[in-house]
Scaffold this active site. Structure first.
Site, PDB file in Angstrom:
ATOM      1  N   ARG A  79      -9.558 -12.337   1.703  1.00 45.53           N
ATOM      2  CA  ARG A  79     -10.386 -13.411   1.137  1.00 45.53           C
ATOM      3  C   ARG A  79      -9.645 -14.746   1.115  1.00 45.53           C
ATOM      4  NH1 ARG A  79     -11.221 -10.139  -4.295  1.00 45.53           N
ATOM      5  NH2 ARG A  79     -11.106  -8.523  -2.696  1.00 45.53           N
ATOM      6  N   LYS A 105       0.855  -1.190   0.000  1.00 46.33           N
ATOM      7  CA  LYS A 105       0.000   0.000   0.000  1.00 46.33           C
ATOM      8  C   LYS A 105       0.891   1.239   0.000  1.00 46.33           C
ATOM      9  CE  LYS A 105      -3.652  -2.271   2.670  1.00 46.33           C
ATOM     10  NZ  LYS A 105      -4.770  -2.192   1.721  1.00 46.33           N
TER      11      LYS A 105
END
Length: 494
Positions: free
Chosen positions: A346, A271
């Site tokens: 996920r 990020k």
């Protein structure tokens, strides 16, 4: 702080501050209110006129009563239109009154609101609103900024014999506060190790069964997706499974699965500055809500068996990190091409859902700060809901309405799964930019074979930048109340 339900009329109540709820455009001082205003030397009418109080939702005002009065302050708060009265309206109004009373250094507060649904429901939401509004997280401050008197007693007028509802509200609020504290704490304080320690403490406090799978255990179960995320961290992953079993035969068997990334760097798809990386301590808010719900349910003791599950790890960067392009094998044998290491939640949920699906349950819910796409679609206040089962989705609609937490059901558009298909694996872990929260839900669906399932994307509402009624700036504990209401629900999946 003590909550006391009482039948004492507001005309006879004495204490520091009396709060009265008014419906919009029904500001009439008749009956006992006229007598009360006379008793207070016209202060109530004067306050209403001075601030042009109309009773709209979120309208409130407070003023001092003249010397010699048995009430030191009077508070008016708006409840909106009578036909629109909801439990959430009372929850927020109670929070407003508590904050006003605290600001004015009141020790005792009387609440006089109309009944909504039932006296028990009314007492519960008033208690929840006050408990959550007054909570302040000062664990990391060097000095307390608490000054002066604090609220010591709340009298719920006209709500006698609601002690059980008040106790229930305080137990649920304690779960919300635990979730807030877990989410708000920095990643050097909340780690996979300390999350496991929290689970151990909950098991001791509530009498849960507890299973903590270490890395070797996860390897034996083939949890390649979870371990792929975990492999770059210096801290060991912890797969946590808390089990609440009622005394008798359970009416239902459920699982709550929470995403537990205690910090998300993005992995090798790191990020960038400005992406909110400093806030990635909140990426375990799903696990926090799961633990918060566990705390509440462990004390409420419903006749429902509940499994609380979280695959907890960090998503870090090192020479051991998974690469973009790596192929992982989940515990159900499905293969996943990692085209973005920042879509890691996920992957951890995949193995957690496979684990839950094998337990022979009536329903599974997972919740996660899963996608920025859901925030773009629904904003900061509303979470997304996807489900393979209309009956369970309807249960959540009822549970969330009672909780005052907003969800919006989103489509499981099967053709969107085309965007997740890979050349050399069964699927990729991310799809095209459009419909990103839907493809994330479709990804998770691949790991629930037989059990009715709900997925909640809570990325928006778990954190707020400003005070909002009973949510101070920071972590909100979002999801706990809805989860508890769902577990307690008498509605059985059809």
């Amino acid at each position: 702080m003590e909550f006391k339900p009482t039948q004492t009329p507001r005309l006879e109540w004495t204490g520091d501050a009396l709060a009265i709820g008014f419906f919009e455009d029904v500001i009439e001082l008749t009956g006992d209110l006229a007598q009360l205003d006379e008793k207070l030397a016209g202060t109530l009418k004067e306050l209403i006129n001075e601030v042009e109080f109309k009773g709209a939702v979120a309208n409130s005002a407070i003023t001092r009563v003249g010397s010699g009065s048995p009430i030191r302050k009077i508070i008016v708060v708006g409840l909106g239109k009578p036909d629109d009265l909801k439990l959430e309206t009372l929850r927020r109004a109670a929070a407003t009154c508590a904050r006003l009373a605290k600001k004015e250094k009141c020790k005792t507060l009387g609440i006089s609101f109309p009944i909504c649904h039932t006296p028990d429901a009314t007492a519960q939401v008033i208690t929840e609103g006050i408990e959550l509004a007054l909570y302040q997280d000062r664990r990391f401050k060097s000095e307390s900024d608490e000054k002066g008197a604090i609220l010591e007693q709340i009298d719920l007028l006209g709500l006698s014999n609601t002690e059980a509802a008040i106790t229930r509200a305080r137990q649920i609020s304690a779960g919300v506060i635990l979730a807030r504290e877990l989410v708000a704490a920095p990643a050097n304080s909340v780690t996979p190790i300390t999350m496991a320690e929290t689970a151990i403490a909950l098991a001791s406090e509530c009498g849960f069964e507890l299973e903590i799978l270490e890395q070797e255990d996860c390897e034996k179960l083939g949890m390649g997706a979870f371990l792929g995320v975990a492999q770059a961290s210096d801290l060991p992953p912890k797969f946590i499974h808390l089990i609440y079993k009622p005394a008798g035969i359970p009416r239902r068997k459920l699982a709550i699965v929470g995403k537990g990334l205690t910090f998300d760097s993005g992995g090798l798809n790191i990020k960038a500055t400005g992406s909110g990386i400093e806030m990635m301590k909140i990426d375990m808010a799903g696990a926090a809500a799961t633990f918060g719900a566990a705390k509440a349910i462990g004390h409420l003791k419903p006749d429902v068996e509940v499994h609380f599950i979280s695959a907890v790890t960090e998503n870090m960067i090192s020479g051991k990190a998974m690469h973009p392009g790596d192929i992982l094998t989940a515990s159900n044998g499905k293969t996943i091409e990692v085209n973005n290491t920042d879509a890691e939640g996920r992957l951890t949920l995949a193995d957690a859902l496979v684990f839950a699906d094998k337990l022979g349950l009536d329903a599974i819910v997972d919740l996660a700060t899963l996608t920025g796409a859901c925030v773009i679609a629904l904003g900061d206040d509303i979470a997304g809901l996807w489900s393979t089962d209309d009956g369970v989705a309807a249960q959540f609609a009822i549970a969330s309405e009672l909780a005052g937490e907003k969800f919006w059901r989103m489509p499981l558009e099967e053709k969107y799964f085309e965007g997740l298909k890979a050349i050399h694996a069964d699927m990729k872990n991310t799809g095209p930019r459009p419909g990103g929260s839907i493809t994330a839900a479709l990804f998770l669906k691949q790991f629930v074979k037989d059990t009715p399932w709900v997925h909640l994307d809570i990325a928006g509402p778990v954190w707020t930048e400003k005070d909002n009624n009973y949510n101070s700036a920071g972590a909100t504990g979002f999801g706990v109340r809805t989860l508890v209401n769902w577990v307690l629900s008498d509605v059985v999946n059809s």
